[in-house]
Write a protein that holds these residues in place. Structure first.
Motif, PDB file in Angstrom:
ATOM      1  N   ALA A 294      -0.557   9.381  -4.705  1.00  7.67           N
ATOM      2  CA  ALA A 294      -0.040   9.956  -3.461  1.00  7.67           C
ATOM      3  C   ALA A 294      -1.171  10.185  -2.456  1.00  7.67           C
ATOM      4  O   ALA A 294      -1.020   9.941  -1.249  1.00  7.67           O
ATOM      5  N   LYS A 295      -2.325  10.641  -2.942  1.00  8.48           N
ATOM      6  CA  LYS A 295      -3.481  10.823  -2.059  1.00  8.48           C
ATOM      7  C   LYS A 295      -3.926   9.486  -1.473  1.00  8.48           C
ATOM      8  O   LYS A 295      -4.307   9.401  -0.301  1.00  8.48           O
ATOM      9  N   ALA A 296      -3.903   8.447  -2.306  1.00 10.51           N
ATOM     10  CA  ALA A 296      -4.256   7.120  -1.809  1.00 10.51           C
ATOM     11  C   ALA A 296      -3.286   6.686  -0.714  1.00 10.51           C
ATOM     12  O   ALA A 296      -3.694   6.181   0.346  1.00 10.51           O
ATOM     13  N   ARG A 297      -2.001   6.891  -0.967  1.00 10.66           N
ATOM     14  CA  ARG A 297      -0.969   6.505   0.000  1.00 10.66           C
ATOM     15  C   ARG A 297      -1.158   7.250   1.322  1.00 10.66           C
ATOM     16  O   ARG A 297      -0.986   6.683   2.401  1.00 10.66           O
ATOM     17  N   ASP A 298      -1.520   8.525   1.248  1.00 10.88           N
ATOM     18  CA  ASP A 298      -1.704   9.329   2.455  1.00 10.88           C
ATOM     19  C   ASP A 298      -2.775   8.759   3.377  1.00 10.88           C
ATOM     20  O   ASP A 298      -2.707   8.919   4.599  1.00 10.88           O
ATOM     21  N   GLN A 299      -3.779   8.104   2.792  1.00 14.11           N
ATOM     22  CA  GLN A 299      -4.879   7.567   3.598  1.00 14.11           C
ATOM     23  C   GLN A 299      -4.425   6.432   4.509  1.00 14.11           C
ATOM     24  O   GLN A 299      -5.090   6.125   5.503  1.00 14.11           O
ATOM     25  N   LEU A 300      -3.300   5.818   4.177  1.00 13.97           N
ATOM     26  CA  LEU A 300      -2.859   4.635   4.919  1.00 13.97           C
ATOM     27  C   LEU A 300      -2.140   4.986   6.218  1.00 13.97           C
ATOM     28  O   LEU A 300      -1.818   4.093   7.005  1.00 13.97           O
ATOM     29  N   ALA A 301      -1.916   6.276   6.442  1.00 14.32           N
ATOM     30  CA  ALA A 301      -1.198   6.695   7.652  1.00 14.32           C
ATOM     31  C   ALA A 301      -1.937   6.293   8.928  1.00 14.32           C
ATOM     32  O   ALA A 301      -1.320   6.100   9.980  1.00 14.32           O
ATOM     33  N   LEU A 302      -3.248   6.147   8.839  1.00 13.74           N
ATOM     34  CA  LEU A 302      -4.040   5.780  10.020  1.00 13.74           C
ATOM     35  C   LEU A 302      -3.897   4.316  10.398  1.00 13.74           C
ATOM     36  O   LEU A 302      -4.256   3.923  11.511  1.00 13.74           O
ATOM     37  N   LEU A 303      -3.415   3.493   9.474  1.00 11.20           N
ATOM     38  CA  LEU A 303      -3.332   2.061   9.732  1.00 11.20           C
ATOM     39  C   LEU A 303      -2.060   1.693  10.485  1.00 11.20           C
ATOM     40  O   LEU A 303      -1.007   2.299  10.280  1.00 11.20           O
ATOM     41  N   ALA A 304      -2.153   0.691  11.333  1.00 16.30           N
ATOM     42  CA  ALA A 304      -0.961   0.185  12.015  1.00 16.30           C
ATOM     43  C   ALA A 304      -0.029  -0.459  10.993  1.00 16.30           C
ATOM     44  O   ALA A 304      -0.490  -1.021   9.994  1.00 16.30           O
ATOM     45  N   PRO A 305       1.278  -0.369  11.203  1.00 16.84           N
ATOM     46  CA  PRO A 305       2.212  -1.014  10.265  1.00 16.84           C
ATOM     47  C   PRO A 305       1.937  -2.513  10.161  1.00 16.84           C
ATOM     48  O   PRO A 305       1.685  -3.179  11.172  1.00 16.84           O
ATOM     49  N   SER A 306       1.966  -3.020   8.943  1.00 19.77           N
ATOM     50  CA  SER A 306       1.754  -4.453   8.720  1.00 19.77           C
ATOM     51  C   SER A 306       2.155  -4.776   7.295  1.00 19.77           C
ATOM     52  O   SER A 306       2.327  -3.879   6.460  1.00 19.77           O
TER      53      SER A 306
END
Length: 324
Positions: A294-306
């Motif tokens: 879940a912590k790993a997943r949270d880091q992806l919020a900064l990335l644009a959808p792709s």
């Protein structure tokens, strides 16, 4: 949402094919045994998650060049060299259902080919041409080596705390995951926030994978995992299921596990398995793995959808749902 491992690779299928071609070309050596052992271990059925992280991280940040192919390849060589060395240190005879290289060719050739792959990875690092990436990866090799030594010194030590365990797996496993996604972000010239997010993504994903590996050692089987239940116990490794079972069990149960860790071997495997189940140690380890994912997943919020970000999200779920 994509839901299987094949779909994750599909997002970077052309890049992955290029990595496979580069792996084969970079294995070239004037010494036939180097190529034979290198090809054997690289083609032994691994998931190639670390090079995959390089590709996904770079593409998620809109990288358009081709140096990510070389970077992904050298990360795989670094990983493969550690496998060759680890199997010698652990005196392993099986990996992924096949005989290990040391079992087939002996310890000395395995260690030396591992050295060759490490050396080749640093040649490719120079090709990538980024001093920052060299800094990250050379630093990672030191941390990984320290993690392996730390694990070695922990063998037979039943006094390991949970924090000590996490320090060890951060070094020996999560560090290369972290270096893979971090270096991919650096290559893509990410801004500082995105670079840090990708670095942490790899770290937490690596921790989740190792936690599940350690859980499966107490509930998997040789046919599905390529190794036997209790291999860690046989080596006297105090992993999280045992640490939690000692903490939650009765004094008699804790004493039995302590003795099993100290002695190594599998004489008390059935009793240890029963205590691990009774104390909820597997469920606890699963929860900790899910926390890391879940912590790993949270880091992806900064990335644009792709499609690349979606694949990275899916990977965090596969990490904790897998049975092998």
């Amino acid at each position: 949402m994509q839901s299987n491992a094949a779909s994750i690779h599909a997002a970077v299928a052309e890049d992955f094919a290029a990595v496979n071609r580069t792996i084969l070309s970079q294995l070239a050596s004037r010494i036939p045994l180097v190529e034979t052992i290198g090809q054997y271990i690289i083609e032994s059925g691994g998931k190639r998650l670390r090079p995959l992280l390089v590709l996904l991280a770079a593409r998620a940040l809109d990288y358009r060049g081709d140096r990510h192919i070389t970077l992904a390849t050298l990360i795989e060589f670094m990983h493969t060299s550690t496998l060759l060395h680890d199997d010698v240190v652990d005196e392993s005879s099986r990996r992924r259902g096949k005989a290990t290289a040391n079992e087939t060719w002996g310890n000395a050739p395995s260690v030396l080919v591992g050295d060759f792959l490490y050396s080749r990875s640093f040649q490719m690092m120079v090709e990538v041409g980024s001093m920052r990436i060299m800094q990250v990866l050379s630093g990672a090799t030191c941390v990984i080596a320290e993690g392996e030594v730390q694990q070695l010194t922990n063998i037979g030590n039943a006094d390991i705390e949970e924090s000590d365990y996490f320090d060890t797996i951060q070094g020996k496993t999560a560090m290369l995951f972290e270096a893979a996604s971090h270096s991919g972000a650096i290559l893509a010239e990410a801004d500082p926030d995105a670079e840090r997010a990708l670095k942490l993504y790899g770290r937490y994903l690596g921790l989740a994978f190792q936690l599940i590996d350690d859980l499966l050692d107490y509930q998997g089987d040789a046919e599905t995992m390529g190794k036997n239940v209790g291999d860690d116990l046989a080596e006297g490794k105090p992993t999280l299921p045992l640490i939690h079972a000692m903490r939650q069990g009765t004094p008699a149960q804790a004493a039995l596990i302590r003795q099993a860790i100290t002695d190594g071997g599998l004489e008390r495997l059935d009793e240890v398995l029963a205590i691990v189940r009774e104390t909820g140690a597997l469920e606890y380890t699963q929860r900790r793995a899910e926390e890391m994912a879940a912590k790993a997943r949270d880091q992806l919020a900064l990335l644009a959808p792709s499609v690349y970000r979606e694949s990275m999200e899916t990977l965090t779920r596969i990490a904790v749902e897998r049975q092998v």
